[in-house]
Enzyme design. Structure first.
Site, short mmCIF file in Angstrom:
data_model
loop_
_atom_site.label_atom_id
_atom_site.label_comp_id
_atom_site.label_asym_id
_atom_site.label_seq_id
_atom_site.Cartn_x
_atom_site.Cartn_y
_atom_site.Cartn_z
N ARG A 72 -23.22 -4.14 -4.84
CA ARG A 72 -22.62 -3.97 -3.51
C ARG A 72 -23.74 -3.47 -2.62
O ARG A 72 -24.09 -2.28 -2.66
CB ARG A 72 -21.44 -2.99 -3.56
CG ARG A 72 -20.62 -2.95 -2.26
CD ARG A 72 -19.36 -2.13 -2.47
NE ARG A 72 -18.60 -1.91 -1.27
CZ ARG A 72 -17.52 -2.62 -0.91
NH1 ARG A 72 -17.11 -3.61 -1.68
NH2 ARG A 72 -16.85 -2.33 0.19
N HIS A 108 -18.73 -6.97 3.26
CA HIS A 108 -18.70 -5.88 2.28
C HIS A 108 -20.02 -5.74 1.53
O HIS A 108 -20.34 -4.67 1.02
CB HIS A 108 -17.57 -6.12 1.26
CG HIS A 108 -16.22 -6.01 1.86
ND1 HIS A 108 -15.07 -6.42 1.21
CD2 HIS A 108 -15.79 -5.53 3.06
CE1 HIS A 108 -14.02 -6.21 1.98
NE2 HIS A 108 -14.44 -5.67 3.11
N SER A 124 -12.17 -6.47 -4.75
CA SER A 124 -11.66 -5.26 -5.40
C SER A 124 -12.47 -4.79 -6.60
O SER A 124 -13.47 -5.38 -6.99
CB SER A 124 -10.20 -5.44 -5.82
OG SER A 124 -10.10 -6.10 -7.09
N GLU A 158 -5.49 6.66 0.46
CA GLU A 158 -5.87 5.94 1.67
C GLU A 158 -4.85 6.06 2.80
O GLU A 158 -5.21 6.12 3.97
CB GLU A 158 -6.10 4.47 1.33
CG GLU A 158 -6.76 3.69 2.43
CD GLU A 158 -7.29 2.35 1.96
OE1 GLU A 158 -8.05 1.74 2.71
OE2 GLU A 158 -6.92 1.90 0.87
N ILE A 164 -3.73 -0.53 -3.14
CA ILE A 164 -4.09 -1.96 -3.22
C ILE A 164 -5.53 -2.09 -2.75
O ILE A 164 -5.82 -2.03 -1.56
CB ILE A 164 -3.17 -2.87 -2.37
CG1 ILE A 164 -1.76 -2.88 -2.92
CG2 ILE A 164 -3.73 -4.30 -2.35
CD1 ILE A 164 -0.79 -3.79 -2.15
N ASP A 213 0.83 -1.21 0.00
CA ASP A 213 0.00 0.00 0.00
C ASP A 213 0.86 1.26 0.00
O ASP A 213 0.69 2.15 -0.84
CB ASP A 213 -0.89 0.02 1.25
CG ASP A 213 -2.20 -0.71 1.05
OD1 ASP A 213 -2.71 -0.72 -0.08
OD2 ASP A 213 -2.72 -1.26 2.03
N LYS A 261 -14.06 -6.38 -10.05
CA LYS A 261 -15.45 -6.68 -10.40
C LYS A 261 -15.97 -5.70 -11.44
O LYS A 261 -16.63 -6.08 -12.41
CB LYS A 261 -16.32 -6.66 -9.14
CG LYS A 261 -16.00 -7.77 -8.15
CD LYS A 261 -16.94 -7.78 -6.97
CE LYS A 261 -16.72 -6.63 -6.01
NZ LYS A 261 -15.44 -6.74 -5.27
#
Length: 353
Positions: free
Chosen positions: A281, A240, A264, A69, A136, A46, A267
């Site tokens: 989602r 999730h 991730s 992030e 990531i 990351d 999709k």
């Protein structure tokens, strides 16, 4: 010539270089690792990928803001972790000197690396040029050798204009079907894809390389003549997205194909090129707000490939509010013609809760 030609090329090369670093981390440090503690491979990857991407953005677009992030406070306190990441960052580059040169060359030293990582502290918003980075996306997918993505998007006045996803473990072949075996034990052979889109200009895929950009191919979502023949993509983690609700939605639509679960924004990429059809989602919490870096690139790529992306209320995803999608709940992505039918089924199932 694209109105964002330079932004697109720099974003593609930056994601490609960062993807090289993540693959190095996996092969050198991630074997047998299953947790994300402070010194885990995903932490190393990351920070390293974020530093490399921000370095390229600041070299080429120094006045742009960045939402990312990670922040460097942990590295300033942990000398061993900082050195480990610096060793990777300072030795990862594209094999093509011209392409590497376009990204601005090497980072000077560890302190410069920390400064770059902290440039990702923008609050986002509706004004100006803001890049969103997820270095990531798909922590557990990365650790198990499954699907993950290196994600980068440019928003201008709150609207996504450029989106790039590096998916090192997806098959290069756009026609390869989704299978349940994509979530672990991937090899490098025949895998690694760079997906891109510019608003109003369509979506493309190309093989990830270690140097200059490979030749691109246009991609588009699969036309669905019968919704019952569609394939869902959904998150691996039940935390999730609600797997139970999705099963009910599939039943309502008459879909019998098994859902393919992967981590991730791979999709989004998979349905954009027609390997799958629908990505849901579904909310698992009243209070959770999606992060903009988890959706910005994928949202644009799907829409430019002929899809529609909304939340569960039918509203477009709103990237202008800040670092989260606070105006939205959940995600419903499907081919544009089929989206109303899918959205209706989603709303019917969720209204019973």
């Amino acid at each position: 010539m694209s109105s964002y030609a330079k932004e697109l090329e720099i974003a593609q090369l930056a994601v490609q270089r960062a993807s090289i670093l993540t693959k190095r981390v996996f092969h050198e440090k991630a074997k047998g690792t299953v947790s994300k503690d402070d010194k885990s491979p995903v932490t190393i990857g990351d920070f390293g990928a974020q530093a490399l991407i921000i370095s390229a953005l600041k070299a080429n677009f120094p006045d742009d803001e960045i939402v990312a992030e990670e922040e460097a406070a942990q590295l300033r306190e942990d000398e061993n972790l900082r050195h480990t990441i610096w060793d990777l960052v300072s030795t990862t580059q594209l094999s093509d000197p011209e392409a590497e040169g376009m990204l601005g060359g090497a980072i000077d030293d560890e302190e410069a690396m920390l400064t770059l990582i902290d440039y990702g502290n923008s609050k986002g918003g509706a004004k100006g040029r803001i890049w969103a980075i997820d270095p990531i996306d798909g922590t557990k997918g990365f650790l198990r050798g499954g699907q993950y993505a290196v994600c980068l998007a440019l928003m201008v006045d709150g609207d996504v204009k450029v989106g790039v996803l590096g998916c090192p473990n997806l098959p290069i072949d756009d026609s390869a079907p989704l299978t349940g075996g994509m979530e672990s034990g991937q090899t490098d052979e025949g895998r690694g894809v760079l997906f891109s889109a510019v608003l109003g200009e369509g979506a493309t895929s190309r093989a990830l390389t270690t140097g200059e950009l490979a030749r691109q191919k246009d991609i588009s979502m699969r036309a669905i003549t019968n919704i019952a023949s569609a394939t869902f993509c959904e998150s691996v983690e039940a935390g999730h997205s609600s797997h139970g609700d999705q099963a009910e939605i599939a039943k309502l639509l008459g879909i019998t194909n098994p859902s393919v679960r992967m981590d991730s924004q791979a999709k989004y990429a998979s349905i954009a090129r027609g390997a799958g059809d629908i990505y849901l989602r579904l909310p698992v919490s009243e209070t959770y707000q999606e992060k903009i870096w988890d959706h910005a690139a994928g949202d644009l790529i799907v829409r430019e490939a002929g899809g529609a992306v909304t939340d569960i209320h039918g509203k477009r995803l709103d990237f202008s509010i800040g670092r989260t999608l606070s105006n939205n709940k959940g995600v419903v992505a499907a081919p544009a013609a089929a989206h109303p039918e899918v959205l209706k089924a989603v709303q019917e199932v969720l209204s019973k809760k």
